[in-house]
Design a protein around this motif. Structure first.
Motif, short mmCIF file in Angstrom:
data_model
loop_
_atom_site.label_atom_id
_atom_site.label_comp_id
_atom_site.label_asym_id
_atom_site.label_seq_id
_atom_site.Cartn_x
_atom_site.Cartn_y
_atom_site.Cartn_z
N VAL A 150 8.36 -21.74 57.69
CA VAL A 150 8.96 -21.81 59.04
C VAL A 150 10.30 -22.54 58.97
CG1 VAL A 150 8.66 -22.69 61.38
CG2 VAL A 150 6.70 -21.71 60.16
N PHE A 151 10.33 -23.68 58.29
CA PHE A 151 11.60 -24.40 58.13
C PHE A 151 12.61 -23.54 57.35
CE2 PHE A 151 9.15 -28.60 58.49
CZ PHE A 151 9.60 -28.82 59.78
N ARG A 152 12.14 -22.85 56.34
CA ARG A 152 13.06 -22.05 55.52
C ARG A 152 13.70 -20.95 56.36
NH1 ARG A 152 12.18 -19.64 49.42
NH2 ARG A 152 14.36 -19.09 49.13
N SER A 153 12.90 -20.30 57.20
CA SER A 153 13.44 -19.26 58.07
C SER A 153 14.41 -19.86 59.08
CB SER A 153 12.28 -18.56 58.78
OG SER A 153 12.75 -17.59 59.68
N ALA A 211 16.58 -28.78 51.79
CA ALA A 211 15.97 -28.11 50.62
C ALA A 211 14.48 -28.43 50.51
CB ALA A 211 16.69 -28.52 49.34
N VAL A 212 14.11 -29.69 50.72
CA VAL A 212 12.70 -30.08 50.61
C VAL A 212 11.89 -29.42 51.72
CG1 VAL A 212 11.08 -32.00 50.65
CG2 VAL A 212 13.28 -32.27 49.50
N LEU A 213 12.38 -29.50 52.95
CA LEU A 213 11.64 -28.91 54.07
C LEU A 213 11.50 -27.39 53.90
CD1 LEU A 213 13.15 -30.83 57.16
CD2 LEU A 213 11.23 -31.46 55.70
N ASP A 220 20.60 -34.32 54.98
CA ASP A 220 21.47 -33.36 55.66
C ASP A 220 20.81 -32.73 56.89
OD1 ASP A 220 19.60 -31.84 54.37
OD2 ASP A 220 20.99 -30.76 53.08
N ILE A 221 19.71 -33.29 57.34
CA ILE A 221 19.03 -32.80 58.53
C ILE A 221 18.35 -33.98 59.23
CG2 ILE A 221 16.79 -32.28 57.48
CD1 ILE A 221 18.52 -29.88 59.87
N GLU A 245 14.78 -21.12 43.10
CA GLU A 245 15.22 -20.19 44.15
C GLU A 245 16.53 -20.63 44.79
OE1 GLU A 245 12.03 -19.43 46.91
OE2 GLU A 245 10.53 -19.32 45.31
N LYS A 246 17.12 -21.70 44.24
CA LYS A 246 18.43 -22.20 44.69
C LYS A 246 18.45 -22.44 46.20
CE LYS A 246 20.77 -19.80 40.92
NZ LYS A 246 21.79 -18.80 40.51
N ILE A 247 17.45 -23.15 46.68
CA ILE A 247 17.33 -23.42 48.11
C ILE A 247 18.29 -24.55 48.49
CG2 ILE A 247 15.77 -24.16 49.94
CD1 ILE A 247 13.46 -22.96 48.35
#
Length: 644
Positions: A503-506, A495-497, A480-481, A156-158
């Protein structure tokens, strides 16, 4: 209290009861621990049995069974034993006889400590005796969820941050994953190189299809068919980017299905990439199994171009051919037995040899009609076998005297394959068996499937991907976070989160403060419990760490919508309910909608009468509990008393 009592059918626990038993009572057993040297799973068992019409006659005996335990009682004693012949439990438990009236008065309770560990348990089942509680459901479930999330990061190229350019296309990936999987990539991103500045890696010697297979392997999501199709390209990439796990799995896989059409290419690759096992298999296939005669012209051309050192090694293999009279040589899916002198006997049986997961035997009987027999050492899990069996001359050209192809023949030690040979047997010959396929029942006992190709690739790819995630987190590779807990901070990867939590993705997909500042504030968790939470998301949480922080983890699972963490916490919290934690767990079960935990807590309090042990705490609990929860407890009380 009984401690470490070994319970088996012949040697159960017997309790002589000195009090007068009423007509209605409850036998109550609480297992504190069960130990065994095996690994099978049990549920923690707290049980009781109610006898409505107890007969005081000395000849009257009742027998009650539940799961793998049984209980007998006569007029004055109770016997508890495990109906298991192997995996014998060493049990610690408290046994009580309780009046079934509403106050559940304890009429008798055994409070004696007995330590009785039998030496033969250790001798027959291993050296380590360990508790079966708590079961390690935590370790069984998250790995698949983590691997699925890593796959989603790629597909999904997150938050991809690097582009890989193949000869005919490009693929988005993540620096941290590549750096964790390959020391070459790690060095590439660490130093002031062109690839680091441009965020591009050029792999022009691979097609987009084979490059995708390579990246899929690094992320642990490569499919079997994709792996087998691109093994040689993957081996080349493994050597170029110093990925030992991929190199090893390619070598083992290429050694499995050597045949006349690929043996010379694989021998050349094994020499080039220094793969000793593959090289040995190829040389044995050619020399010891005589396939050099099947490809004589191709082999002569091969010798003109190959390195001189490899020719010398082939010659050495040819000179080392001196075998035991009963030993069967095996390689890949081939077996051969050299018989140098059958004239002096009428029957000869080989030593056992291994093909796939079975040991096999060959037998030759020389009589009016000569025959060869092939059979496995198996009485269950029988192989459904397809093979070609040949009788070869042992002179230099290895001429085939007779051969037969067999398809889907079910073989066992009692019913082997018997081949009647119509040609006269010479004094010296070779029995050669090429296994085309071996099938067996799947783990569910229904589907018949081939055991080849084996899944060494998938197993190692998965474990290597999980290990790399661990290194990404523990070594802070390209984080990066930043996650700010109440008393400290932890570096992580968007990307992992995002792949693990919607919720993290949103949060990262929209113009929110967390995305702009590259920080997430989780002020309701300590650094220790927050680290346990992040460790779970990366699939590296330790069992004791999980047990220590289960309640904080179930809250985090609810807050960030992580279903697999919620489920595994739910199942684990059900396992070790006791008087000190039952009220807190009941409250959490109601708050987070955990039905199994809620039912278990209510049954522990009501059906098993533990509510009387913590009466004061329970009254305080009722003052603050939600009215709906109190109603559910009330109905649980009614159902118990109506059923008694």
């Amino acid at each position: 209290m009984i401690r470490d009592k070994l319970l088996i059918n012949r040697e159960g626990f017997v309790w002589g009861i000195e009090v007068l038993l009423p007509g209605r009572f409850i036998i109550h057993v609480e297992f504190l621990n069960l130990k065994t040297s095996s690994s099978n799973e049990h549920e923690r068992t707290l049980f009781q049995m109610q006898n409505r019409n107890y007969l005081s006659s000395c000849t009257s005996t009742m027998h009650i069974q539940f799961r793998n335990f049984s209980m007998d009682w006569a007029a004055s004693c109770i016997t508890l034993s495990a109906k298991i012949r192997d995996k014998v439990p060493i049990a610690s438990f408290v046994i009580r006889i309780i009046d079934s009236a509403k106050d559940r008065k304890v009429l008798a309770k055994l409070d004696i400590q007995i330590i009785e560990t039998k030496s033969y348990l250790l001798e027959t089942q291993g050296t380590d005796v360990c508790s079966i509680w708590p079961t390690k459901i935590m370790n069984q479930k998250p790995n698949s969820a983590v691997l699925e999330s890593v796959g989603r990061m790629l597909t999904e190229k997150i938050h991809t941050d690097i582009t890989i350019n193949a000869s005919d296309g490009s693929i988005g990936a993540h620096r941290a994953v590549l750096a964790a999987r390959s020391p070459v990539f790690h060095s590439m991103f660490k130093h002031n190189l062109k690839e680091n500045h441009d965020s591009n890696i050029n792999i022009s010697d691979m097609s987009i299809e084979s490059c995708q297979a390579f990246i899929n392997y690094l992320y642990g999501i490569i499919e079997d068919e994709e792996f087998f199709k691109h093994r040689l390209e993957l081996l080349h990439a493994a050597n170029k980017y110093d990925i030992c796990g991929l190199r090893d799995v390619c070598s083992e896989s290429l050694a499995e299905d050597i045949d006349s059409s690929n043996v010379l290419e694989r021998l050349q690759d094994s020499y080039m990439y220094q793969l000793p096992k593959l090289k040995l298999h190829c040389m044995q296939y050619l020399v010891k199994f005589g396939r050099i005669f099947d490809i004589k012209d191709d082999f002569n051309a091969f010798l003109q171009t190959v390195d001189k050192d490899l020719v010398i090694q082939l010659l050495g293999e040819a000179l080392s051919m001196n075998d035991s009279a009963y030993r069967v040589e095996t390689i890949c899916r081939l077996a051969q037995w050299r018989i140098d002198n059958l004239a002096s006997c009428t029957y000869c049986k080989s030593d056992p040899f291994t093909i796939a997961i079975w040991n096999w035997h060959l037998c030759v009987e020389r009589n009016r009609v000569s025959c060869v027999k092939l059979f496995p050492e198996a009485t269950n899990n029988l192989p459904l076998s397809s093979f070609v069996i040949r009788l070869l001359s042992s002179v230099k050209d290895r001429k085939a005297l007779a051969q037969l192809e067999v398809r889907d023949k079910l073989l066992s030690s009692r019913e082997g394959f018997v081949w009647g040979i119509e040609v006269p047997l010479p004094g010296r010959f070779i029995i050669h068996v090429e296994f085309l396929d071996l099938k067996t029942s799947s783990s569910n006992g229904e589907d018949i499937c081939s055991i080849w190709p084996n899944r060494i690739m998938q197993q190692r790819s998965n474990s290597a991907a999980l290990e790399s995630l661990s290194r990404m987190l523990m070594e802070g590779m390209h984080t990066d976070i930043t996650i700010n807990a109440s008393d400290g901070s932890i570096g992580a990867h968007r990307a992992v989160l995002a792949a693990r939590s919607p919720v993290f993705r949103s949060m990262f997909s929209h113009d929110l403060k967390e995305n702009d500042d590259s920080t997430i504030n989780i002020s309701d968790m300590s650094t220790e419990s927050c680290q346990a939470f992040i460790n779970y998301l990366y699939g590296i949480i330790e069992h004791q760490e999980f047990l220590m922080h289960r309640l904080e983890l179930v809250r985090a699972a609810d807050k960030y919508d992580i279903c697999d963490l919620r489920d595994v916490c739910h199942e684990s919290l059900v396992e070790d309910i006791d008087s000190s934690n039952v009220l807190e767990r009941l409250q959490n079960a109601y708050l987070y909608g955990l039905p199994k935990l809620k039912i278990s807590c209510m049954q522990y309090l009501v059906k098993f009468g533990k509510i009387f042990d913590i009466r004061d705490d329970f009254i305080v609990f009722l003052q603050t509990a939600d009215r709906d929860l109190i109603t559910q407890i009330f109905y649980e009380v009614l159902s118990v008393w109506n059923g008694f």
